[in-house]
Design a protein around this motif. Structure first.
Motif, PDB file in Angstrom:
ATOM      1  N   MET A 230     108.095 -16.186  30.506  1.00 51.01           N
ATOM      2  CA  MET A 230     107.004 -16.668  29.673  1.00 51.01           C
ATOM      3  C   MET A 230     107.024 -16.016  28.296  1.00 51.01           C
ATOM      4  O   MET A 230     106.566 -16.589  27.315  1.00 51.01           O
ATOM      5  CB  MET A 230     105.653 -16.404  30.348  1.00 51.01           C
TER       6      MET A 230
ATOM      7  N   GLU B 220      94.055 -14.700  38.402  1.00 56.10           N
ATOM      8  CA  GLU B 220      93.537 -13.617  37.576  1.00 56.10           C
ATOM      9  C   GLU B 220      94.332 -12.342  37.848  1.00 56.10           C
ATOM     10  O   GLU B 220      94.735 -11.636  36.935  1.00 56.10           O
ATOM     11  CB  GLU B 220      92.070 -13.382  37.932  1.00 56.10           C
ATOM     12  N   SER B 221      94.558 -12.104  39.118  1.00 59.18           N
ATOM     13  CA  SER B 221      95.274 -10.899  39.502  1.00 59.18           C
ATOM     14  C   SER B 221      96.721 -10.943  39.036  1.00 59.18           C
ATOM     15  O   SER B 221      97.346  -9.913  38.816  1.00 59.18           O
ATOM     16  CB  SER B 221      95.193 -10.729  41.006  1.00 59.18           C
ATOM     17  N   GLU B 222      97.267 -12.138  38.877  1.00 60.24           N
ATOM     18  CA  GLU B 222      98.641 -12.249  38.395  1.00 60.24           C
ATOM     19  C   GLU B 222      98.697 -12.264  36.883  1.00 60.24           C
ATOM     20  O   GLU B 222      99.778 -12.328  36.305  1.00 60.24           O
ATOM     21  CB  GLU B 222      99.282 -13.508  38.953  1.00 60.24           C
TER      22      GLU B 222
ATOM     23  N   LEU C 167     109.376  -3.344  29.727  1.00 59.93           N
ATOM     24  CA  LEU C 167     108.816  -3.584  31.053  1.00 59.93           C
ATOM     25  C   LEU C 167     109.569  -2.802  32.122  1.00 59.93           C
ATOM     26  O   LEU C 167     108.981  -2.306  33.070  1.00 59.93           O
ATOM     27  CB  LEU C 167     108.859  -5.080  31.380  1.00 59.93           C
TER      28      LEU C 167
ATOM     29  N   SER D 229      97.036 -10.324  46.777  1.00 54.44           N
ATOM     30  CA  SER D 229      97.914 -10.699  45.675  1.00 54.44           C
ATOM     31  C   SER D 229      98.666  -9.494  45.129  1.00 54.44           C
ATOM     32  O   SER D 229      99.757  -9.635  44.572  1.00 54.44           O
ATOM     33  CB  SER D 229      97.083 -11.344  44.576  1.00 54.44           C
TER      34      SER D 229
ATOM     35  N   LEU E 293     101.606  -5.586  34.868  1.00 53.33           N
ATOM     36  CA  LEU E 293     102.865  -5.573  35.604  1.00 53.33           C
ATOM     37  C   LEU E 293     103.318  -4.155  35.887  1.00 53.33           C
ATOM     38  O   LEU E 293     103.664  -3.803  37.013  1.00 53.33           O
ATOM     39  CB  LEU E 293     103.938  -6.289  34.791  1.00 53.33           C
TER      40      LEU E 293
ATOM     41  N   LEU F 117      97.749 -14.625  34.934  1.00 57.36           N
ATOM     42  CA  LEU F 117      98.010 -15.942  34.332  1.00 57.36           C
ATOM     43  C   LEU F 117      96.756 -16.537  33.710  1.00 57.36           C
ATOM     44  O   LEU F 117      96.845 -17.408  32.847  1.00 57.36           O
ATOM     45  CB  LEU F 117      98.564 -16.910  35.391  1.00 57.36           C
TER      46      LEU F 117
ATOM     47  N   ARG G 141     107.027 -11.589  39.846  1.00 58.25           N
ATOM     48  CA  ARG G 141     106.037 -11.558  38.781  1.00 58.25           C
ATOM     49  C   ARG G 141     106.666 -11.154  37.459  1.00 58.25           C
ATOM     50  O   ARG G 141     106.423 -11.734  36.414  1.00 58.25           O
ATOM     51  CB  ARG G 141     104.992 -10.508  39.122  1.00 58.25           C
ATOM     52  N   HIS G 142     107.465 -10.110  37.581  1.00 59.43           N
ATOM     53  CA  HIS G 142     108.158  -9.568  36.434  1.00 59.43           C
ATOM     54  C   HIS G 142     109.042 -10.642  35.796  1.00 59.43           C
ATOM     55  O   HIS G 142     109.053 -10.839  34.585  1.00 59.43           O
ATOM     56  CB  HIS G 142     109.027  -8.405  36.929  1.00 59.43           C
TER      57      HIS G 142
ATOM     58  N   SER H 208      96.617 -17.315  30.048  1.00 59.30           N
ATOM     59  CA  SER H 208      97.102 -16.212  29.230  1.00 59.30           C
ATOM     60  C   SER H 208      98.456 -15.731  29.720  1.00 59.30           C
ATOM     61  O   SER H 208      98.850 -15.981  30.847  1.00 59.30           O
ATOM     62  CB  SER H 208      96.115 -15.059  29.266  1.00 59.30           C
ATOM     63  N   LEU H 209      99.150 -15.051  28.838  1.00 58.08           N
ATOM     64  CA  LEU H 209     100.409 -14.420  29.234  1.00 58.08           C
ATOM     65  C   LEU H 209     100.093 -13.142  30.005  1.00 58.08           C
ATOM     66  O   LEU H 209      99.206 -12.393  29.621  1.00 58.08           O
ATOM     67  CB  LEU H 209     101.229 -14.054  27.999  1.00 58.08           C
ATOM     68  N   PRO H 210     100.832 -12.901  31.077  1.00 59.70           N
ATOM     69  CA  PRO H 210     100.641 -11.656  31.816  1.00 59.70           C
ATOM     70  C   PRO H 210     100.824 -10.477  30.881  1.00 59.70           C
ATOM     71  O   PRO H 210     101.728 -10.483  30.041  1.00 59.70           O
ATOM     72  CB  PRO H 210     101.750 -11.690  32.860  1.00 59.70           C
TER      73      PRO H 210
ATOM     74  N   PRO I  54      99.193 -20.829  27.152  1.00 65.53           N
ATOM     75  CA  PRO I  54      98.375 -19.632  26.937  1.00 65.53           C
ATOM     76  C   PRO I  54      97.365 -19.867  25.829  1.00 65.53           C
ATOM     77  O   PRO I  54      97.725 -20.360  24.762  1.00 65.53           O
ATOM     78  CB  PRO I  54      99.409 -18.583  26.530  1.00 65.53           C
TER      79      PRO I  54
ATOM     80  N   ARG J  96     108.785 -13.856  36.042  1.00 58.49           N
ATOM     81  CA  ARG J  96     107.971 -14.900  35.427  1.00 58.49           C
ATOM     82  C   ARG J  96     107.463 -14.463  34.062  1.00 58.49           C
ATOM     83  O   ARG J  96     107.484 -15.221  33.099  1.00 58.49           O
ATOM     84  CB  ARG J  96     106.790 -15.216  36.345  1.00 58.49           C
ATOM     85  N   ALA J  97     107.050 -13.203  33.983  1.00 55.47           N
ATOM     86  CA  ALA J  97     106.530 -12.695  32.716  1.00 55.47           C
ATOM     87  C   ALA J  97     107.619 -12.698  31.654  1.00 55.47           C
ATOM     88  O   ALA J  97     107.396 -13.134  30.519  1.00 55.47           O
ATOM     89  CB  ALA J  97     105.980 -11.287  32.903  1.00 55.47           C
TER      90      ALA J  97
ATOM     91  N   LEU K  14      92.381 -10.369  45.930  1.00 53.51           N
ATOM     92  CA  LEU K  14      92.987  -9.476  44.940  1.00 53.51           C
ATOM     93  C   LEU K  14      94.008  -8.553  45.603  1.00 53.51           C
ATOM     94  O   LEU K  14      95.150  -8.455  45.176  1.00 53.51           O
ATOM     95  CB  LEU K  14      91.910  -8.633  44.251  1.00 53.51           C
TER      96      LEU K  14
END
Lengths: 249, 249
Positions: free
Chosen positions: B94, A61-63, A168, B62, A84, A65, B87-88, A77-79, A32, B90-91, B59
């Motif tokens: 990370m 980008e949409s994720e 989250l 995704s 989320l 990352l 996704r969650h 980058s970090l999400p 990141p 993974r976040a 987009l």
DNA sequence: TATTGTCTGTTTGTCGGACACTAAGTCGAT
DNA sequence: ATCGACTTAGTGTCCGACAAACAGACAATA
């Protein structure tokens, strides 16, 4: 012999590219903050066209990352939590999740949120809670909608607990559930006052570093919310989105 | 006077397109299952180039709002749980979330999951739990890794409770937390057996439609997990991902 | 000297056109 | 009617191009 139907997806170039980049981010090759080369360079080094790279970038980008801090820079980058949780919220709404479903989870999770806040909240977190509370009381006096501030209060409590997994998990639930205040408040005049009392007590318990009291008050506060819904004659089983007539910003 | 810094983002065409489509999906103009026109038609009706449309579709794709069931069809769809939770997960990874953070949330949420399962589980859900349990016991006897099956068990319990908000919220936490079994099992020989006993008791309580017992057993089961971690000398505050040496599929 | 205005090369966002491959529909033969 | 080959249309990918905006250097001005 039985042939198990294996649906095989053709791998498209843009997916391969984004998967490759994602892998490098996850295994730490890309960290990141690292800046990525321009699209032309990427296209060249991956041996594909720039259009293909662009589609792959859209996925990443949409994720969350990668991100563009400025139009010229593409950095790993970090999400972000907001990306989320907003997706999550949308999904819950589209699934027509009911008040009761949300409430059950909130009843399990919000007391924990308050408890952790009482154990770990720092002075800034407390100040933020005070600020939120003050605005809530002012808005209530002025007869304005408390929904946004109420939601913010519960978010701030969770933030104070310093548990990111909790933050989250609860955010979308809180957002949707407390949006129910929008319909509840006009039908149940006393609700706003009870809310203020509860919030005050919760903040006091957090400040006093008293996890048990914080947890208990939060639990009552959430239980009270359901009781209010029932008293107001609102349906617990109906999709939460059906209760809301106004959209949010 | 102070000038509040307002960061203004230029709206790009592909974002506008995807936002527009998203809005139409959310307000019901487009419903899940509806088929969208081809890219050329879309480009024409939105007055932009096909490349622009494609980036917008990436987009939406995704985000799970549209999907391609076959390469020729683009249909509106509900976001799938798996997309959201992965996704969650993974976040959280990370972010280097700690065992303790996950555990706190699990302790609040898994007992609820068991309770709801005891109240609402149908015969299919029970059969699925039995199946999972059988495979868990066989894998344990054979000395194979139980992590995947353990995670599956807790997922199935949540599924049995018929609460989608709960399922979405707990899945990533369960996945990461139970992955801790991977390092725990070799260091604590008794852990696998205790796990089997607990799972059996939970299933029995669910079958008996006894929410209190289900909740209590699940609570103990989760508390036991932390105790195991401590006994094994594993760090509770370290990032959960640091505990894992092997990647998963 | 510090701020402002100008210039320049670079990169993104968008466009138009092109083509291979394949899924889907059409049509004829059996 | 079922099966097969044929036609069509749409996606995935590529190519080339250009305006707009940016970052940085540089000059002008106070």
């Amino acid at each position: 012999m039985t042939l198990k139907p294996k649906k095989l997806r053709v791998a498209h170039a843009y997916e391969l590219f984004s998967a490759e980049l994602e892998a490098q981010i996850l295994d730490g090759t890309l960290r990141p903050g690292d800046q990525l080369p321009g699209e032309i360079d990427l296209a060249e080094s991956f041996g594909v066209n720039r259009s293909t790279i662009r589609e792959g970038i859209r996925l990443l980008e949409s994720e969350g990352l990668v991100r563009r801090p400025s139009p010229r820079k593409l950095v790993v980058s970090l999400p972000r939590a907001k990306d989320l949780t907003s997706r999550h919220t949308r999904a819950l709404r589209m699934l027509d999740v009911s008040f009761l479903e949300l409430w059950h989870v909130a009843l399990a999770i919000e007391p924990l949120s308050a408890e952790l806040a009482a154990r770990f909240a720092g002075p800034e977190a407390l100040a933020a809670l005070d600020d939120t509370q003050e605005r809530l009381e002012r808005a209530t006096e002025a007869g304005q909608s408390q929904v946004a501030i109420d939601t913010e209060f519960h978010d701030k409590v969770a933030t104070a607990g310093n548990n990111r997994a909790l933050q989250l998990a609860r955010e979308p639930i809180g957002f949707l559930l407390y949006s129910g205040m929008e319909v509840l408040a006009p039908r149940l005049p006393g609700a706003a006052d009870r809310q203020i009392v509860a919030h005050r007590a919760i903040i006091a318990a957090i400040r006093a570093q008293d996890p048990d009291t914080a947890r208990t008050w939060m639990r009552r506060h959430i239980e009270d919310f359901k009781r209010g819904f029932e008293l107001a004659g609102l349906p617990l089983d109906a999709p939460i989105s059906a209760c809301r007539t106004t959209g949010e910003a």
